[in-house]
Motif scaffolding. Structure first.
Motif, PDB file in Angstrom:
ATOM      1  N   TYR A 103      19.308  16.795  75.530  1.00 34.36           N
ATOM      2  CA  TYR A 103      18.777  15.610  74.863  1.00 34.36           C
ATOM      3  C   TYR A 103      19.623  15.091  73.702  1.00 34.36           C
ATOM      4  O   TYR A 103      19.199  14.188  72.988  1.00 34.36           O
ATOM      5  CB  TYR A 103      17.335  15.878  74.409  1.00 34.36           C
ATOM      6  CG  TYR A 103      16.454  16.150  75.589  1.00 34.36           C
ATOM      7  CD1 TYR A 103      16.107  15.128  76.466  1.00 34.36           C
ATOM      8  CD2 TYR A 103      16.021  17.443  75.877  1.00 34.36           C
ATOM      9  CE1 TYR A 103      15.332  15.376  77.584  1.00 34.36           C
ATOM     10  CE2 TYR A 103      15.245  17.699  77.003  1.00 34.36           C
ATOM     11  CZ  TYR A 103      14.908  16.662  77.848  1.00 34.36           C
ATOM     12  OH  TYR A 103      14.144  16.918  78.959  1.00 34.36           O
ATOM     13  N   SER A 104      20.829  15.582  73.555  1.00 34.15           N
ATOM     14  CA  SER A 104      21.664  15.143  72.437  1.00 34.15           C
ATOM     15  C   SER A 104      22.564  13.952  72.772  1.00 34.15           C
ATOM     16  O   SER A 104      23.479  13.653  72.018  1.00 34.15           O
ATOM     17  CB  SER A 104      22.492  16.300  71.901  1.00 34.15           C
ATOM     18  OG  SER A 104      23.370  16.773  72.896  1.00 34.15           O
ATOM     19  N   ASN A 105      22.293  13.275  73.867  1.00 35.12           N
ATOM     20  CA  ASN A 105      23.000  12.034  74.229  1.00 35.12           C
ATOM     21  C   ASN A 105      24.519  12.126  74.112  1.00 35.12           C
ATOM     22  O   ASN A 105      25.136  11.499  73.259  1.00 35.12           O
ATOM     23  CB  ASN A 105      22.494  10.853  73.395  1.00 35.12           C
ATOM     24  CG  ASN A 105      21.116  10.416  73.801  1.00 35.12           C
ATOM     25  OD1 ASN A 105      20.714  10.602  74.941  1.00 35.12           O
ATOM     26  ND2 ASN A 105      20.369   9.854  72.867  1.00 35.12           N
ATOM     27  N   GLY A 106      25.108  12.925  74.975  1.00 35.78           N
ATOM     28  CA  GLY A 106      26.553  12.986  75.051  1.00 35.78           C
ATOM     29  C   GLY A 106      27.220  13.951  74.085  1.00 35.78           C
ATOM     30  O   GLY A 106      28.441  14.065  74.093  1.00 35.78           O
ATOM     31  N   TRP A 107      26.457  14.594  73.248  1.00 34.54           N
ATOM     32  CA  TRP A 107      27.027  15.577  72.324  1.00 34.54           C
ATOM     33  C   TRP A 107      26.785  16.972  72.873  1.00 34.54           C
ATOM     34  O   TRP A 107      25.644  17.383  73.058  1.00 34.54           O
ATOM     35  CB  TRP A 107      26.352  15.473  70.952  1.00 34.54           C
ATOM     36  CG  TRP A 107      26.832  14.337  70.142  1.00 34.54           C
ATOM     37  CD1 TRP A 107      26.473  13.027  70.269  1.00 34.54           C
ATOM     38  CD2 TRP A 107      27.778  14.381  69.080  1.00 34.54           C
ATOM     39  NE1 TRP A 107      27.122  12.258  69.360  1.00 34.54           N
ATOM     40  CE2 TRP A 107      27.939  13.076  68.599  1.00 34.54           C
ATOM     41  CE3 TRP A 107      28.506  15.407  68.483  1.00 34.54           C
ATOM     42  CZ2 TRP A 107      28.794  12.765  67.558  1.00 34.54           C
ATOM     43  CZ3 TRP A 107      29.342  15.094  67.435  1.00 34.54           C
ATOM     44  CH2 TRP A 107      29.479  13.790  66.992  1.00 34.54           C
TER      45      TRP A 107
ATOM     46  N   LEU B 222      17.398  13.485  67.243  1.00 31.66           N
ATOM     47  CA  LEU B 222      17.321  14.503  68.289  1.00 31.66           C
ATOM     48  C   LEU B 222      16.017  15.293  68.199  1.00 31.66           C
ATOM     49  O   LEU B 222      15.344  15.520  69.211  1.00 31.66           O
ATOM     50  CB  LEU B 222      18.529  15.442  68.198  1.00 31.66           C
ATOM     51  CG  LEU B 222      18.611  16.573  69.216  1.00 31.66           C
ATOM     52  CD1 LEU B 222      18.433  16.085  70.654  1.00 31.66           C
ATOM     53  CD2 LEU B 222      19.934  17.311  69.060  1.00 31.66           C
TER      54      LEU B 222
ATOM     55  N   ARG C  29      13.045  13.268  69.391  1.00 32.74           N
ATOM     56  CA  ARG C  29      13.011  13.238  70.866  1.00 32.74           C
ATOM     57  C   ARG C  29      12.425  14.545  71.405  1.00 32.74           C
ATOM     58  O   ARG C  29      11.607  14.543  72.330  1.00 32.74           O
ATOM     59  CB  ARG C  29      14.421  13.010  71.414  1.00 32.74           C
ATOM     60  CG  ARG C  29      14.487  12.945  72.916  1.00 32.74           C
ATOM     61  CD  ARG C  29      13.962  11.637  73.435  1.00 32.74           C
ATOM     62  NE  ARG C  29      14.168  11.578  74.872  1.00 32.74           N
ATOM     63  CZ  ARG C  29      13.227  11.240  75.730  1.00 32.74           C
ATOM     64  NH1 ARG C  29      12.047  10.879  75.308  1.00 32.74           N
ATOM     65  NH2 ARG C  29      13.481  11.232  77.015  1.00 32.74           N
TER      66      ARG C  29
END
Length: 138
Positions: A67-71, A125, A128
């Motif tokens: 869930y960290s959107n690309g990290w 994060l 979410r």
């Protein structure tokens, strides 16, 4: 600083140090309990946080990566990883702490210890994760 806030800070310190020294969190915790050095003894809640994270480390890290959107975890600052890991345990596995309190405390730690961008990243994060909590426990 409140007692639990201090305990969270100490837990972040231990988790961060364990990663930097490439030792298991529980090994570092045991070392800090038996040899606290110049620091006061670790508060019980700091121990609870580290033990809680360690018991669910693989799942917590999976949730953070997902869930960290690309990290990736490796790309995050090490102190952010420690803060996020402990706060995720509080949100997902510790019903004694309201989720909003866990997020607020994590954001405060990120503000004090990490980069200028970290507080908003940590907040987003963890918010979410809090939204998804019912599905994460299933």
């Amino acid at each position: 600083m409140a007692a639990r806030s201090k305990a969270r800070k100490r837990a972040v310190d231990v988790l961060f140090e364990a990663e930097q020294r490439d030792v298991a969190p529980l090994t570092m915790l045991a070392d800090r309990i038996t040899s606290p050095g110049t620091e006061a003894a670790l508060p019980q809640y700091a121990c609870d946080l580290i033990e809680g994270y360690d018991a669910h480390a693989a799942r917590i890290d999976e949730v953070l990566e997902t869930y960290s959107n690309g990290w990736t975890l490796d790309r995050m600052p090490a102190v952010d990883r420690a803060i996020l890991r402990l706060a995720t345990w509080e949100i997902v596995y510790n019903d004694d702490v309201p989720d909003a309190v866990a997020i607020d405390e994590a954001v405060e730690l990120a503000s004090a210890l990490s980069t200028d961008e970290s507080p908003s990243f940590v907040n987003g994060l963890l918010a979410r994760i809090m939204e998804l909590k019912p599905t994460l426990l299933g």
